[in-house]
Scaffold this active site. Structure first.
Site, PDB file in Angstrom:
ATOM      1  N   LYS A 208     -20.892  37.444   7.778  1.00  0.00           N
ATOM      2  CA  LYS A 208     -21.882  37.293   6.704  1.00  0.00           C
ATOM      3  C   LYS A 208     -21.245  37.517   5.344  1.00  0.00           C
ATOM      4  O   LYS A 208     -21.428  36.734   4.413  1.00  0.00           O
ATOM      5  CB  LYS A 208     -23.031  38.271   6.909  1.00  0.00           C
ATOM      6  CG  LYS A 208     -24.133  38.141   5.861  1.00  0.00           C
ATOM      7  CD  LYS A 208     -25.181  39.248   5.954  1.00  0.00           C
ATOM      8  CE  LYS A 208     -26.044  39.125   7.169  1.00  0.00           C
ATOM      9  NZ  LYS A 208     -27.159  40.112   7.170  1.00  0.00           N
ATOM     10  N   GLU A 214     -11.764  43.095  10.703  1.00  0.00           N
ATOM     11  CA  GLU A 214     -11.181  42.525  11.920  1.00  0.00           C
ATOM     12  C   GLU A 214     -11.296  41.000  11.925  1.00  0.00           C
ATOM     13  O   GLU A 214     -10.346  40.288  12.271  1.00  0.00           O
ATOM     14  CB  GLU A 214     -11.886  43.105  13.151  1.00  0.00           C
ATOM     15  CG  GLU A 214     -11.776  44.605  13.309  1.00  0.00           C
ATOM     16  CD  GLU A 214     -12.933  45.357  12.658  1.00  0.00           C
ATOM     17  OE1 GLU A 214     -13.156  46.518  13.030  1.00  0.00           O
ATOM     18  OE2 GLU A 214     -13.604  44.786  11.756  1.00  0.00           O
ATOM     19  N   GLY A 271     -27.014  41.755  12.607  1.00  0.00           N
ATOM     20  CA  GLY A 271     -25.935  41.163  13.385  1.00  0.00           C
ATOM     21  C   GLY A 271     -26.240  41.016  14.857  1.00  0.00           C
ATOM     22  O   GLY A 271     -25.983  39.981  15.466  1.00  0.00           O
ATOM     23  N   ARG A 272     -26.807  42.045  15.459  1.00  0.00           N
ATOM     24  CA  ARG A 272     -27.082  41.995  16.905  1.00  0.00           C
ATOM     25  C   ARG A 272     -28.338  41.200  17.229  1.00  0.00           C
ATOM     26  O   ARG A 272     -28.681  41.042  18.395  1.00  0.00           O
ATOM     27  CB  ARG A 272     -27.164  43.415  17.474  1.00  0.00           C
ATOM     28  CG  ARG A 272     -28.162  44.316  16.776  1.00  0.00           C
ATOM     29  CD  ARG A 272     -27.925  45.769  17.162  1.00  0.00           C
ATOM     30  NE  ARG A 272     -28.776  46.696  16.434  1.00  0.00           N
ATOM     31  CZ  ARG A 272     -28.504  47.175  15.227  1.00  0.00           C
ATOM     32  NH1 ARG A 272     -27.404  46.800  14.583  1.00  0.00           N
ATOM     33  NH2 ARG A 272     -29.318  48.044  14.637  1.00  0.00           N
ATOM     34  N   GLU A 357     -26.620  50.293  19.660  1.00  0.00           N
ATOM     35  CA  GLU A 357     -26.453  50.254  18.211  1.00  0.00           C
ATOM     36  C   GLU A 357     -27.805  50.332  17.512  1.00  0.00           C
ATOM     37  O   GLU A 357     -27.915  50.843  16.397  1.00  0.00           O
ATOM     38  CB  GLU A 357     -25.701  48.988  17.782  1.00  0.00           C
ATOM     39  CG  GLU A 357     -25.204  49.032  16.347  1.00  0.00           C
ATOM     40  CD  GLU A 357     -24.225  47.918  16.026  1.00  0.00           C
ATOM     41  OE1 GLU A 357     -23.000  48.144  16.160  1.00  0.00           O
ATOM     42  OE2 GLU A 357     -24.680  46.827  15.646  1.00  0.00           O
ATOM     43  N   HIS A 388     -19.798  46.786  45.227  1.00  0.00           N
ATOM     44  CA  HIS A 388     -18.519  47.205  45.804  1.00  0.00           C
ATOM     45  C   HIS A 388     -17.691  48.005  44.797  1.00  0.00           C
ATOM     46  O   HIS A 388     -16.484  48.150  44.967  1.00  0.00           O
ATOM     47  CB  HIS A 388     -17.745  45.984  46.292  1.00  0.00           C
ATOM     48  CG  HIS A 388     -18.412  45.294  47.439  1.00  0.00           C
ATOM     49  ND1 HIS A 388     -18.164  45.616  48.754  1.00  0.00           N
ATOM     50  CD2 HIS A 388     -19.364  44.326  47.471  1.00  0.00           C
ATOM     51  CE1 HIS A 388     -18.916  44.868  49.549  1.00  0.00           C
ATOM     52  NE2 HIS A 388     -19.652  44.074  48.790  1.00  0.00           N
ATOM     53  N   LYS A 516     -14.572  52.784  10.119  1.00  0.00           N
ATOM     54  CA  LYS A 516     -14.003  51.689   9.327  1.00  0.00           C
ATOM     55  C   LYS A 516     -13.284  52.231   8.089  1.00  0.00           C
ATOM     56  O   LYS A 516     -12.188  51.783   7.737  1.00  0.00           O
ATOM     57  CB  LYS A 516     -15.102  50.719   8.898  1.00  0.00           C
ATOM     58  CG  LYS A 516     -15.656  49.847  10.005  1.00  0.00           C
ATOM     59  CD  LYS A 516     -16.671  48.869   9.436  1.00  0.00           C
ATOM     60  CE  LYS A 516     -17.202  47.918  10.482  1.00  0.00           C
ATOM     61  NZ  LYS A 516     -18.177  46.956   9.911  1.00  0.00           N
TER      62      LYS A 516
END
Length: 550
Positions: A208, A214, A271-272, A357, A388, A516
């Site tokens: 955005k 990153e 964002g999510r 979050e 398993h 950050k």
């Protein structure tokens, strides 16, 4: 507006007393007492079916949970969200991901912006662009059509599109390969770049602000790779191979991306919750705009159900209240997600961000400390793999972990026998968690096999299953764009409801900021002329070791 402390409310006190009365009743007992339990505790909505009969609840439990929701003003809070009020109070923002998947609406204005008009204008641009890529009309700088899409983002800009593209794998374009890069670890990007041809690759840079550390490191590395490895590549050729999902026009232009190929979204898109926006550009490229609109429509169907259905017949509300029941009254500290569909392999990771979050908070809306626990730990994997691996702990471990089973009634593949075996495992596991196996049943079973009494006595504790372990089962006819959209929206609204009950802001994420800031400081210390280190002795020691190696 904040609410009174959760555990001081009348509804909480009533549920606390009710829990004391019901907590020792087993699920076996509840089923034996009510043959119609399945019909009573199941619900359909937006193409999904929820069976919540295998939960430690009675009709009285549910009635008290609905009373709790009303005491916490859920209905008013829900309407405030849909109306575009700024319910994200710490960032002074509306929360309108639901508007991203709604058909053209009557005027909804936020800070002077006509929301529906702007959303549909961007959708039209996405349609034109994805059609050009998918049809082969859009050509790279050397005249080759695009064959590979590389989405570079992080958090919701990666988890959402990656999960949806994997889930809708059967709908993907036959000649487009989808790749996703998020980790600042260079191995993530390197693994993708070794697979693709710069002449036929399109990079989607999803940020955005166009400043996410990153994402921008990966974007610039991809840019340098393209300019270095392409065939007589000029910087002007970036426009054919890089597009942006962003709002930073200046940053996008400086990078070399044509402003016409910048797809915006808005502050009221978290964002999510952003896969429905232009962050879903990679999804639209993979499955086509028509299927993308079906994906949006499935979510909108769940939105409509959530907004209009009474609480007692409201699937997201029921799912959320069951979670509150276990977290705050039984003190169960995690929830396992078990999708019995391989293409939903990324769904547990997606829900980790969505839930943890959003509601991983310890202060209420007014900044005071919570007096109850909030979001549980979310984890899981696809069945039957989990059976398993960690299902041993779920069946016989010292902690009880509720499970959400998710399955489709029909398969995406044509392999005979597999779907029946898959569903048999799914249904058997939920029954096994509910029933368990008593010592008497184990003894009778071993006696029937003529096992010596001494060995039976020795093995009995190891082969006994306590049962009484709750689960939900969510079914859909098939994993389609519409059903996936509804499934994601179901969990989004579950998160919202729980945030209202706990009185937290489900739409900020200040907890990601401190790391950050410190990472930026340490990066300077790792890569610049050595300077006095001001950290604790452990961090200083690690930095010195890294300096020697870099």
């Amino acid at each position: 507006m904040s609410q009174p402390s959760f555990n001081t409310t009348a509804a909480f006190q009533a549920l606390h007393a009710h829990h004391a009365a019901i907590k020792d009743k087993s699920l076996r007992e509840l089923f034996a007492a009510d043959p119609s339990r399945f019909e009573q505790f199941s619900i359909k909505a937006a193409g999904l079916f929820l069976d919540y009969a295998k939960n430690n609840v009675t009709a009285d439990t549910m009635a008290q949970l609905f009373a709790l929701a009303r005491e916490r003003q859920l209905e008013a809070r829900r309407e405030a969200m849909f109306r575009g009020e700024k319910i994200n109070t710490t960032e002074h923002r509306a929360v309108l991901h639901t508007a991203l998947r709604a058909p053209s609406l009557p005027a909804l204005e936020v800070d002077g912006q006509q929301v529906s008009v702007d959303v549909h204008a961007v959708l039209q641009r996405i349609q034109a662009f994805t059609t050009a890529i998918r049809s082969g009309e859009w050509l790279g700088h050397s005249g080759k059509p695009i064959t590979d899409i590389v989405n570079i983002g992080i958090g919701g800009s990666d988890l959402g599109p990656k999960m949806v593209c994997q889930a809708l794998r059967p709908y993907q374009h036959a000649h487009l390969n989808m790749h996703f890069v998020s980790n600042v670890d260079g191995d993530d990007l390197d693994a993708v770049l070794t697979q693709v041809d710069p002449q036929s690759t399109l990079f989607v840079i999803a940020s955005k602000t166009f400043t996410t550390a990153e994402t921008m490191m990966n974007a610039h590395s991809a840019r340098n790779w393209f300019l270095r490895t392409g065939n007589d590549v000029q910087e002007s050729d970036l426009r054919k191979h890089f597009v942006a999902v962003s709002t930073n026009l200046e940053g996008v232009t400086a990078f070399g991306i044509d402003p016409a190929n910048m797809f915006p979204f808005w502050d009221w898109v978290g964002g999510r919750y952003s896969v429905w926006s232009s962050i879903g550009l990679s999804v639209a490229l993979a499955i086509g705009f028509e299927r993308f609109t079906e994906f949006l429509a499935g979510a909108h169907a769940m939105d409509t159900h959530f907004r209009n259905a009474p609480l007692e017949q409201n699937m997201p509300v029921i799912l959320a209240l069951l979670g509150v029941w276990y977290r705050n009254f039984f003190d169960y500290r995690s929830l396992s997600i078990a999708p019995y569909h391989q293409d939903l392999s990324n769904f547990p990771s997606y829900l980790q961000q969505l839930e943890m979050e959003s509601n991983g908070k310890r202060v209420s809306l007014d900044g005071s400390m919570l007096d109850v626990a909030s979001c549980p730990i979310i984890w899981g994997n696809v069945g039957t793999n989990g059976q398993h691996a960690y299902f041993q702990l779920l069946h016989q471990g010292s902690d009880i972990t509720p499970v959400d089973f998710i399955a489709t009634l029909t398969a995406s593949n044509q392999l005979p026998g597999h779907q029946a075996a898959l569903l048999a495992n799914c249904f058997a596991q939920s029954e096994a968690f509910m029933r368990g196996k008593s010592a008497e049943e184990v003894r009778a079973e071993m006696q029937a096999k003529n096992v010596p009494t001494e060995e039976i006595d020795a093995l009995l504790p190891h082969r006994t299953f306590p049962g009484n372990r709750p689960s939900n089962t969510i079914l859909m006819t098939a994993l389609t764009p519409a059903s996936l959209g509804a499934l994601i929206a179901l969990y989004e609204h579950k998160v919202f409801v729980q945030g209202v009950i706990w009185d937290v802001n489900s739409f900020d994420q200040w907890g990601v900021e401190l790391g950050k800031v410190l990472a930026s400081n340490i990066l300077g210390e790792l890569t610049s002329t050595p300077a006095p280190l001001s950290h604790d002795s452990s961090t200083n020691g690690l930095i010195e070791m890294a300096r020697a190696a870099l």
